[in-house]
Design an enzyme around this catalytic site. Structure first.
Site, PDB file in Angstrom:
ATOM      1  N   ILE A 188       0.856  -1.182   0.135  1.00  0.00           N
ATOM      2  CA  ILE A 188      -0.198  -0.048   0.169  1.00  0.00           C
ATOM      3  C   ILE A 188       0.787   1.302   0.031  1.00  0.00           C
ATOM      4  CG2 ILE A 188      -2.220  -0.841   0.908  1.00  0.00           C
ATOM      5  CD1 ILE A 188      -1.083   0.025   3.636  1.00  0.00           C
ATOM      6  N   GLY A 189       2.262   1.097   0.197  1.00  0.00           N
ATOM      7  CA  GLY A 189       3.038   2.387   0.018  1.00  0.00           C
ATOM      8  C   GLY A 189       4.351   2.116  -0.164  1.00  0.00           C
ATOM      9  N   VAL A 231       5.325  -0.493   2.757  1.00  0.00           N
ATOM     10  CA  VAL A 231       4.373  -0.705   3.599  1.00  0.00           C
ATOM     11  C   VAL A 231       3.438  -1.578   2.975  1.00  0.00           C
ATOM     12  CG1 VAL A 231       2.326   0.296   4.960  1.00  0.00           C
ATOM     13  CG2 VAL A 231       4.608   1.645   4.547  1.00  0.00           C
ATOM     14  N   SER A 252      11.163   2.710   3.040  1.00  0.00           N
ATOM     15  CA  SER A 252      10.548   1.480   3.464  1.00  0.00           C
ATOM     16  C   SER A 252       9.329   1.406   2.577  1.00  0.00           C
ATOM     17  CB  SER A 252       9.949   1.765   4.922  1.00  0.00           C
ATOM     18  OG  SER A 252       9.141   3.022   4.819  1.00  0.00           O
ATOM     19  N   ASP A 305       8.015  16.208  10.466  1.00  0.00           N
ATOM     20  CA  ASP A 305       7.703  15.714   9.099  1.00  0.00           C
ATOM     21  C   ASP A 305       6.442  15.732   8.864  1.00  0.00           C
ATOM     22  OD1 ASP A 305       8.598  15.135   6.436  1.00  0.00           O
ATOM     23  OD2 ASP A 305       8.535  13.230   6.950  1.00  0.00           O
TER      24      ASP A 305
HETATM   25  P1  ATP Z   1       8.818   8.930   3.761  1.00  0.00           P
HETATM   26  O1  ATP Z   1       9.518   9.355   4.767  1.00  0.00           O
HETATM   27  O2  ATP Z   1       9.425   9.022   2.396  1.00  0.00           O
HETATM   28  O3  ATP Z   1       7.443   9.566   3.856  1.00  0.00           O
HETATM   29  P2  ATP Z   1       8.467   6.351   4.809  1.00  0.00           P
HETATM   30  O4  ATP Z   1       9.546   5.536   4.084  1.00  0.00           O
HETATM   31  O5  ATP Z   1       8.683   7.040   6.146  1.00  0.00           O
HETATM   32  O6  ATP Z   1       8.397   7.514   3.918  1.00  0.00           O
HETATM   33  P3  ATP Z   1       5.797   6.048   5.377  1.00  0.00           P
HETATM   34  O7  ATP Z   1       5.441   7.467   4.861  1.00  0.00           O
HETATM   35  O8  ATP Z   1       5.577   5.919   6.897  1.00  0.00           O
HETATM   36  O9  ATP Z   1       7.291   5.600   4.990  1.00  0.00           O
HETATM   37  O10 ATP Z   1       4.864   5.191   4.630  1.00  0.00           O
HETATM   38  C1  ATP Z   1       5.027   5.171   3.068  1.00  0.00           C
HETATM   39  C2  ATP Z   1       3.551   5.089   2.414  1.00  0.00           C
HETATM   40  O11 ATP Z   1       2.883   3.937   3.067  1.00  0.00           O
HETATM   41  C3  ATP Z   1       2.630   6.170   3.065  1.00  0.00           C
HETATM   42  O12 ATP Z   1       2.833   7.344   2.208  1.00  0.00           O
HETATM   43  C4  ATP Z   1       1.204   5.620   2.994  1.00  0.00           C
HETATM   44  O13 ATP Z   1       0.802   5.614   1.415  1.00  0.00           O
HETATM   45  C5  ATP Z   1       1.492   4.099   3.232  1.00  0.00           C
HETATM   46  N1  ATP Z   1       1.098   3.811   4.751  1.00  0.00           N
HETATM   47  C6  ATP Z   1       2.195   4.187   5.541  1.00  0.00           C
HETATM   48  N2  ATP Z   1       1.713   3.803   6.904  1.00  0.00           N
HETATM   49  C7  ATP Z   1       0.307   3.390   6.641  1.00  0.00           C
HETATM   50  C8  ATP Z   1      -0.883   3.061   7.416  1.00  0.00           C
HETATM   51  N3  ATP Z   1      -0.627   2.889   8.581  1.00  0.00           N
HETATM   52  N4  ATP Z   1      -2.019   2.649   6.737  1.00  0.00           N
HETATM   53  C9  ATP Z   1      -2.292   3.053   5.540  1.00  0.00           C
HETATM   54  N5  ATP Z   1      -1.294   3.162   4.623  1.00  0.00           N
HETATM   55  C10 ATP Z   1      -0.047   3.557   5.041  1.00  0.00           C
HETATM   56 MG    MG Z   2       5.758   9.427   4.916  1.00  0.00          MG
HETATM   57 MG    MG Z   3       9.182   9.018   7.044  1.00  0.00          MG
END
Ligand code: ATP
Ligand code: MG
Ligand code: MG
Length: 258
Positions: free
Chosen positions: A14-15, A22, A20, A129
């Site tokens: 989903i992400g 997700v 990372s 952030d």
């Molecule tokens: P960044 O630092 O580039 O924003 P990241 O690696 O820290 O990204 P997240 O932002 O935590 O990762 O998650 C990436 C994507 O996954 C989010 O933009 C969202 O679309 C999806 N996602 C993350 N956590 C959830 C959740 N709890 N429920 C639904 N979707 C999620």
């Molecule tokens: Mg994020």
């Molecule tokens: Mg992040």
């Protein structure tokens, strides 16, 4: 043996974040859906691990709150970090949700995220952030998520700087004296983006020269609302309202009465 494979059935990705991936998963033992985030790089270096662990340590220390994405558990598998979280419907990323928010709708986002900021700031943590992509919705409730940049306010040092478009000038000047007010600026910039309905320029909101009060006019929006956004993005962090002042702003009295 993989704890991830043993305990969860992976449904779909989903992400994709910078660090990372997700996945939407079903936990076999309780039959419930969760989001599991895992790092895309092996965290072999101690500094990398410590940085990644800040996210789970902040989430765990904070405890549960309605306007924060719920945290369940975390573990390492070899050198990959896994985080089990509450599954949300979507984030407010302007690129995904091509909806323009009305003033009433953004006031609801503003109020709920301000409550999340009050909760974390009272516990000594700054998010660093805040942006639409890190604001999630679940059953109509807005939740702050992605604590990957979170740090202790009084340490006056970010672990990692968040998305530059939502950062105030003082961060670029390496002034970290008011990290709580960095979140207030970023929330103002996020709300501004949501009502604009189009992504902020690369240079972000700091380019709007707010010192001279030149927030590009938002036609059809109340002066009270525009002034609130302006003061949230004041170049002087001390002039920005605290999360508590924000939550208690009278603008929410009438806007949220339904
Ligand atoms: P960044 O630092 O580039 O924003 P990241 O690696 O820290 O990204 P997240 O932002 O935590 O990762 O998650 C990436 C994507 O996954 C989010 O933009 C969202 O679309 C999806 N996602 C993350 N956590 C959830 C959740 N709890 N429920 C639904 N979707 C999620
Ligand atoms: Mg994020
Ligand atoms: Mg992040």
């Amino acid at each position: 043996l993989s704890r991830y494979r043993t305990d969860f059935h992976e449904i779909e990705q989903i992400g994709i974040g910078n660090f990372s991936n997700v996945f939407k998963v079903l936990k076999r033992i309780d039959g419930c859906l969760y989001a599991v985030k895992h790092s895309t790089r092996q965290l072999s270096q101690e500094t990398e691990r410590r940085k990644a662990l800040m996210e789970v340590q902040a989430l765990a220390a904070l405890g549960s709150y309605e306007n924060i994405v719920g945290y369940y558990s975390s573990w390492f598998e070899n050198e990959w970090l896994y985080i089990q979280m509450e599954l949300c419907d979507r984030s407010l990323s302007i690129n995904k949700a091509n909806t323009m928010f009305t003033e009433g709708q953004v006031l609801e986002v503003l109020h709920q995220v301000a409550k999340a900021l009050l909760f974390i700031h009272e516990r000594g943590i700054a998010h660093l952030d805040v942006k639409p992509d890190n604001i999630y919705v679940k059953n109509g409730v807005y939740k702050l998520g992605d604590f990957g940049c979170a740090t202790l306010i009084d340490k006056s040092l970010p672990i990692e700087e968040g998305d530059a478009r939502y950062m105030p000038q003082e961060i670029l000047n390496e002034n970290y004296d008011h990290l709580d007010k960095v979140d207030i600026f970023s929330l103002g910039a996020s709300i501004f983006e949501l009502i604009r309905g189009s992504p902020l320029p690369e240079s972000g909101c700091k380019s709007f020269n707010l010192k001279e009060g030149r927030l590009p006019l938002l036609p059809g929006h109340s002066l009270q609302f525009q002034n609130l956004l302006k003061v949230m993005m004041d170049p002087d962090p001390v002039k920005r309202p605290s999360a508590r002042e924000l939550v208690e702003n009278p603008i929410f009295d009438w806007a949220l009465r339904k």
